[in-house]
Scaffold this motif. Sequence first.
Motif, PDB file in Angstrom:
ATOM      1  N   VAL A   7       0.774  -1.498   0.280  1.00  0.00           N
ATOM      2  CA  VAL A   7      -0.026   0.128   0.202  1.00  0.00           C
ATOM      3  C   VAL A   7       1.125   1.550  -0.149  1.00  0.00           C
ATOM      4  CG1 VAL A   7      -1.589   1.687   1.691  1.00  0.00           C
ATOM      5  CG2 VAL A   7      -2.036  -1.298   1.188  1.00  0.00           C
ATOM      6  N   THR A   9       1.352   5.670  -0.582  1.00  0.00           N
ATOM      7  CA  THR A   9       1.172   6.820  -0.134  1.00  0.00           C
ATOM      8  C   THR A   9       1.358   7.768  -1.023  1.00  0.00           C
ATOM      9  OG1 THR A   9       1.843   7.711   1.637  1.00  0.00           O
ATOM     10  CG2 THR A   9       0.001   6.445   2.424  1.00  0.00           C
ATOM     11  N   ALA A  10       1.401   8.874  -1.745  1.00  0.00           N
ATOM     12  CA  ALA A  10       1.072   9.900  -2.886  1.00  0.00           C
ATOM     13  C   ALA A  10       2.596  11.031  -1.457  1.00  0.00           C
ATOM     14  CB  ALA A  10       0.177  10.858  -2.984  1.00  0.00           C
ATOM     15  N   THR A  12       4.567  14.817  -0.807  1.00  0.00           N
ATOM     16  CA  THR A  12       4.584  16.013  -1.622  1.00  0.00           C
ATOM     17  C   THR A  12       6.017  16.146  -1.451  1.00  0.00           C
ATOM     18  OG1 THR A  12       3.068  16.372   0.209  1.00  0.00           O
ATOM     19  CG2 THR A  12       1.666  15.557  -1.593  1.00  0.00           C
ATOM     20  N   LEU A  40       4.291   8.810 -10.343  1.00  0.00           N
ATOM     21  CA  LEU A  40       3.807   8.819  -9.259  1.00  0.00           C
ATOM     22  C   LEU A  40       5.142   8.920  -7.871  1.00  0.00           C
ATOM     23  CD1 LEU A  40       0.691   7.102 -10.360  1.00  0.00           C
ATOM     24  CD2 LEU A  40       0.684   9.803 -10.253  1.00  0.00           C
ATOM     25  N   VAL A  42       5.810   8.258  -4.615  1.00  0.00           N
ATOM     26  CA  VAL A  42       5.122   7.781  -3.610  1.00  0.00           C
ATOM     27  C   VAL A  42       6.656   7.144  -2.348  1.00  0.00           C
ATOM     28  CG1 VAL A  42       3.162   7.112  -5.144  1.00  0.00           C
ATOM     29  CG2 VAL A  42       5.057   4.987  -4.590  1.00  0.00           C
ATOM     30  N   GLU A  63      -0.977  -0.382  -3.851  1.00  0.00           N
ATOM     31  CA  GLU A  63      -2.874   0.064  -4.453  1.00  0.00           C
ATOM     32  C   GLU A  63      -1.912   1.985  -3.733  1.00  0.00           C
ATOM     33  OE1 GLU A  63      -5.994   0.120  -1.010  1.00  0.00           O
ATOM     34  OE2 GLU A  63      -4.463  -1.285  -1.222  1.00  0.00           O
ATOM     35  N   LEU A  64      -2.542   2.486  -4.631  1.00  0.00           N
ATOM     36  CA  LEU A  64      -2.688   3.845  -4.489  1.00  0.00           C
ATOM     37  C   LEU A  64      -4.002   4.642  -3.731  1.00  0.00           C
ATOM     38  CD1 LEU A  64      -0.922   6.670  -3.876  1.00  0.00           C
ATOM     39  CD2 LEU A  64      -0.329   6.485  -6.185  1.00  0.00           C
ATOM     40  N   ASP A  65      -4.089   4.876  -4.011  1.00  0.00           N
ATOM     41  CA  ASP A  65      -5.597   5.727  -3.355  1.00  0.00           C
ATOM     42  C   ASP A  65      -6.862   4.688  -3.988  1.00  0.00           C
ATOM     43  OD1 ASP A  65      -4.743   8.256  -2.687  1.00  0.00           O
ATOM     44  OD2 ASP A  65      -3.960   9.071  -4.553  1.00  0.00           O
ATOM     45  N   GLY A  66      -6.440   3.434  -3.434  1.00  0.00           N
ATOM     46  CA  GLY A  66      -7.673   2.405  -3.780  1.00  0.00           C
ATOM     47  C   GLY A  66      -7.790   1.638  -5.320  1.00  0.00           C
ATOM     48  N   LYS A  67      -6.496   2.052  -5.812  1.00  0.00           N
ATOM     49  CA  LYS A  67      -6.472   1.660  -7.064  1.00  0.00           C
ATOM     50  C   LYS A  67      -4.998   0.603  -7.178  1.00  0.00           C
ATOM     51  CE  LYS A  67      -5.412   2.643 -11.582  1.00  0.00           C
ATOM     52  NZ  LYS A  67      -5.212   4.035 -13.226  1.00  0.00           N
ATOM     53  N   GLU A  68      -5.257  -0.534  -7.602  1.00  0.00           N
ATOM     54  CA  GLU A  68      -3.872  -0.798  -7.904  1.00  0.00           C
ATOM     55  C   GLU A  68      -2.963  -0.999  -8.997  1.00  0.00           C
ATOM     56  OE1 GLU A  68      -5.244  -4.756  -6.635  1.00  0.00           O
ATOM     57  OE2 GLU A  68      -5.073  -4.144  -4.380  1.00  0.00           O
TER      58      GLU A  68
END
Length: 205
Positions: A7, A9-10, A12, A40, A42, A63-68
């Motif tokens: 999993v 996470t973005a 920033t 991306l 992450v 998995e990033l923001d619910g998308k795999e």
Amino acid sequence: MSEIKLVATARTEFGKGAARRIRRAHQIPAVLYGHGTKPLHVTLPGHETMLSLKNSNALYSIELDGKETLAIVKDVQRDVVRQVIEHVDLLIVKKGEKVAVDVPVTIVGESAPGTIHVVETQNLSLEAEATHLPQHVEVSIEGLEGGSAVTAGEVTLPTGTTLVTDAEIVVVTVTVPQASAADVAAEEAAAELAAEQSAASASEA
């Protein structure tokens, strides 16, 4: 090939300071790129990612923001002094597509008695389906005599893969160990000493 799920996470924040903060939080900075998408940036869970990297050519489901997204590792940057992972590059892949990867060589079998083998090439570059990447390539040296060599083109490749490495590249050689001049001199000296001791013992008797 089973997928390793991580999993993400973005991210920033960027720069060395941000990267240090991420690692202190037991996470690893990474970038996910490929297939014409914008890279991306992450963060990945540190412990799980570190354990997963022990598997060569693993297939990941990120998995990033619910998308795999399916991906494979293309590069790992490590601090060689502290032995920590500093950054991971992940290449997005699709089922059915072919990708080129480096696959570790594993030696199987035993060469002829009195010989030794030397692995000249640690990895072979192969093209394989992204979702069926081989973990290793077995190279047999069973019964090979001294002076033998196995080239990349002679290696039996995993099903569904093709060789990218030059077929003439030598993967492993088999040789008969040669005693060095120092070893020979030491053996001769030991033999002379043994003979003198034997002669001395005989004269005393």
